[in-house]
Design a protein around this motif. Structure first.
Motif, PDB file in Angstrom:
ATOM      1  N   LEU A 100       0.762  -1.288  -0.080  1.00  0.00           N
ATOM      2  CA  LEU A 100       0.060   0.141   0.055  1.00  0.00           C
ATOM      3  C   LEU A 100       0.872   1.100   0.115  1.00  0.00           C
ATOM      4  O   LEU A 100       0.633   2.269  -0.785  1.00  0.00           O
ATOM      5  CB  LEU A 100      -0.755   0.037   1.269  1.00  0.00           C
ATOM      6  CG  LEU A 100      -1.799   1.258   1.378  1.00  0.00           C
ATOM      7  CD1 LEU A 100      -2.966   1.268   0.052  1.00  0.00           C
ATOM      8  CD2 LEU A 100      -2.516   1.264   2.741  1.00  0.00           C
TER       9      LEU A 100
ATOM     10  N   LEU B 271       2.439   1.781  -3.491  1.00  0.00           N
ATOM     11  CA  LEU B 271       1.460   1.961  -4.315  1.00  0.00           C
ATOM     12  C   LEU B 271       1.075   3.571  -4.160  1.00  0.00           C
ATOM     13  O   LEU B 271       0.968   4.314  -5.256  1.00  0.00           O
ATOM     14  CB  LEU B 271       0.153   1.249  -4.219  1.00  0.00           C
ATOM     15  CG  LEU B 271       0.089  -0.095  -4.984  1.00  0.00           C
ATOM     16  CD1 LEU B 271      -0.978  -0.890  -4.606  1.00  0.00           C
ATOM     17  CD2 LEU B 271       0.486   0.175  -6.507  1.00  0.00           C
ATOM     18  N   GLU B 272       0.968   4.054  -3.109  1.00  0.00           N
ATOM     19  CA  GLU B 272       0.478   5.512  -2.798  1.00  0.00           C
ATOM     20  C   GLU B 272       1.818   6.477  -3.160  1.00  0.00           C
ATOM     21  O   GLU B 272       1.520   7.374  -3.642  1.00  0.00           O
ATOM     22  CB  GLU B 272       0.222   5.658  -1.201  1.00  0.00           C
ATOM     23  CG  GLU B 272      -0.946   5.170  -0.820  1.00  0.00           C
ATOM     24  CD  GLU B 272      -1.256   5.371   0.662  1.00  0.00           C
ATOM     25  OE1 GLU B 272      -0.344   5.299   1.296  1.00  0.00           O
ATOM     26  OE2 GLU B 272      -2.515   4.998   1.009  1.00  0.00           O
TER      27      GLU B 272
ATOM     28  N   LYS C  63       1.548   6.592  -6.979  1.00  0.00           N
ATOM     29  CA  LYS C  63       0.711   7.229  -7.226  1.00  0.00           C
ATOM     30  C   LYS C  63       1.018   9.071  -7.241  1.00  0.00           C
ATOM     31  O   LYS C  63       0.536   9.748  -7.941  1.00  0.00           O
ATOM     32  CB  LYS C  63      -0.574   7.122  -6.483  1.00  0.00           C
ATOM     33  CG  LYS C  63      -1.807   8.249  -6.813  1.00  0.00           C
ATOM     34  CD  LYS C  63      -2.859   7.941  -5.733  1.00  0.00           C
ATOM     35  CE  LYS C  63      -4.258   9.068  -6.058  1.00  0.00           C
ATOM     36  NZ  LYS C  63      -5.198   8.687  -5.016  1.00  0.00           N
TER      37      LYS C  63
ATOM     38  N   GLN D  93      -4.896   3.432  -8.291  1.00  0.00           N
ATOM     39  CA  GLN D  93      -6.141   3.759  -7.267  1.00  0.00           C
ATOM     40  C   GLN D  93      -6.881   2.717  -6.920  1.00  0.00           C
ATOM     41  O   GLN D  93      -7.299   2.218  -5.462  1.00  0.00           O
ATOM     42  CB  GLN D  93      -6.748   4.948  -7.636  1.00  0.00           C
ATOM     43  CG  GLN D  93      -7.834   5.493  -6.581  1.00  0.00           C
ATOM     44  CD  GLN D  93      -7.262   5.892  -5.187  1.00  0.00           C
ATOM     45  OE1 GLN D  93      -6.315   6.682  -5.328  1.00  0.00           O
ATOM     46  NE2 GLN D  93      -7.668   5.497  -3.939  1.00  0.00           N
TER      47      GLN D  93
ATOM     48  N   ILE E 244      -5.070   0.296  -4.515  1.00  0.00           N
ATOM     49  CA  ILE E 244      -5.100   1.004  -3.233  1.00  0.00           C
ATOM     50  C   ILE E 244      -6.418   0.603  -2.675  1.00  0.00           C
ATOM     51  O   ILE E 244      -6.177   0.492  -1.256  1.00  0.00           O
ATOM     52  CB  ILE E 244      -4.643   2.565  -3.426  1.00  0.00           C
ATOM     53  CG1 ILE E 244      -3.170   2.665  -3.918  1.00  0.00           C
ATOM     54  CG2 ILE E 244      -4.758   3.002  -2.009  1.00  0.00           C
ATOM     55  CD1 ILE E 244      -2.739   4.231  -4.109  1.00  0.00           C
TER      56      ILE E 244
ATOM     57  N   LYS F  99      -6.634  -1.725   0.875  1.00  0.00           N
ATOM     58  CA  LYS F  99      -7.081  -0.847   2.208  1.00  0.00           C
ATOM     59  C   LYS F  99      -8.229  -1.738   2.631  1.00  0.00           C
ATOM     60  O   LYS F  99      -8.531  -2.017   3.895  1.00  0.00           O
ATOM     61  CB  LYS F  99      -7.630   0.581   1.850  1.00  0.00           C
ATOM     62  CG  LYS F  99      -6.655   1.377   1.517  1.00  0.00           C
ATOM     63  CD  LYS F  99      -7.019   2.987   1.315  1.00  0.00           C
ATOM     64  CE  LYS F  99      -5.861   4.093   1.361  1.00  0.00           C
ATOM     65  NZ  LYS F  99      -6.325   5.286   1.159  1.00  0.00           N
TER      66      LYS F  99
END
Length: 288
Positions: free
Chosen positions: A162, A165-166, A169, A196, A199, A203
């Motif tokens: 996570l 990926l954030e 992004k 997204q 993500i 989450k």
């Protein structure tokens, strides 16, 4: 008599093989059905209540997670109670008082016996006290089992992905702010949407793990008749129960006989065809 049977088998080998295969398939199907019906009463039978144990999976890699380990625990109880309705109400009240919640509840009457199945989630630190409460409201705890597994490494892997990926992004958003042409903006924006989606999925998984590790699932089955519970004492004899079991076994036998008859009817054209071919072949052989 046995000699005649042996001679008939010797003369009709093909028919015998087909018949044996048919019987084997039917018996195999019937045994599978019987085993499925019996398994809930054979496993873990006995008066002695199992000790509560926590089974933890051994991770393949050394976890880098430095916080509290994430453990998922599941509990199963089989309780003999005086009144099922009152017991269910008490369990619901106790669940809510601990800060937990009820997942599902079902109450039924099987052959004049009340049976209830209820599933709740309890804060993990309240599980021990809740287990003691269940024992206190029951006449006897027929079965108790607590199992669990460690999801710390999986949780750590998801949180790491996570963060990655954030970070990706954020980099793409920075690049998009500096893009010149519309095509560049559209291409980068499409990639951001893909990231997204990943993500959001991660989450969701992380949220589920956090909830599963902070609460324990408790499945409870309660009844006024000990023999109606999934885990029953092995050494007890009750004529009425034996009679019901005998009736059920008789119905199972009749079903098996009926099924066998249907198979015979369905396969009879095949057997008849084989017999015709065999007679025709031997007639031609005799003429020669």
């Amino acid at each position: 008599m046995f000699k005649k049977i042996f001679n008939w088998i010797k003369e009709n080998k093909v028919i015998t093989v087909v018949f044996v295969v048919l019987v084997f398939l039917l018996l195999k199907k019937f045994n599978n059905y019987s085993a499925y019906k019996r398994v809930s009463r054979v496993d873990n039978a006995g008066y002695n209540v199992e000790e509560s144990t926590l089974v933890t999976e051994t991770p393949s890699l050394v976890s880098q997670y430095k916080g509290e380990r994430k453990l998922v625990t599941n509990s199963n109880f089989s309780l003999l109670v005086k009144k099922v309705g009152d017991a269910v109400d008490n369990v619901v009240k106790e669940t809510e008082s601990t800060g937990g919640f009820v997942v599902s509840t079902a109450i039924s009457k099987d052959e004049g016996v009340d049976i209830a199945s209820i599933e709740v989630r309890i804060p993990r630190d309240k599980l021990e006290g809740f287990s003691e409460y269940l024992k206190s409201i029951s006449v006897r705890t027929v079965y108790e089992n607590i199992t669990g597994y460690d999801i710390t490494d999986e949780y750590t892997d998801y949180t790491t992905r996570l963060e990655s990926l954030e970070s990706s992004k954020a980099i793409l958003e920075d690049i998009m702010s500096k893009a010149v042409t519309a095509d560049e903006v559209l291409n980068i924006q499409s990639r951001i949407f893909e990231i997204q989606d990943q993500i959001d999925a991660l989450k969701g998984q992380i949220s589920y793990m956090e909830q599963a590790s902070t609460t324990s699932k408790v499945s409870i089955i309660m009844s006024t008749d000990e023999l109606s519970l999934p885990y029953t004492p092995a050494k007890i004899w009750r004529p009425d129960v034996v009679f019901k079991q005998a009736i059920r076994s008789l119905f199972s036998l009749l079903i098996a006989i009926g099924t066998f008859g249907i198979w015979v009817v369905v396969f009879s054209p095949t057997l008849l065809f084989i017999m015709i071919i065999k007679k025709t072949f031997f007639k031609r052989k005799d003429k020669k």
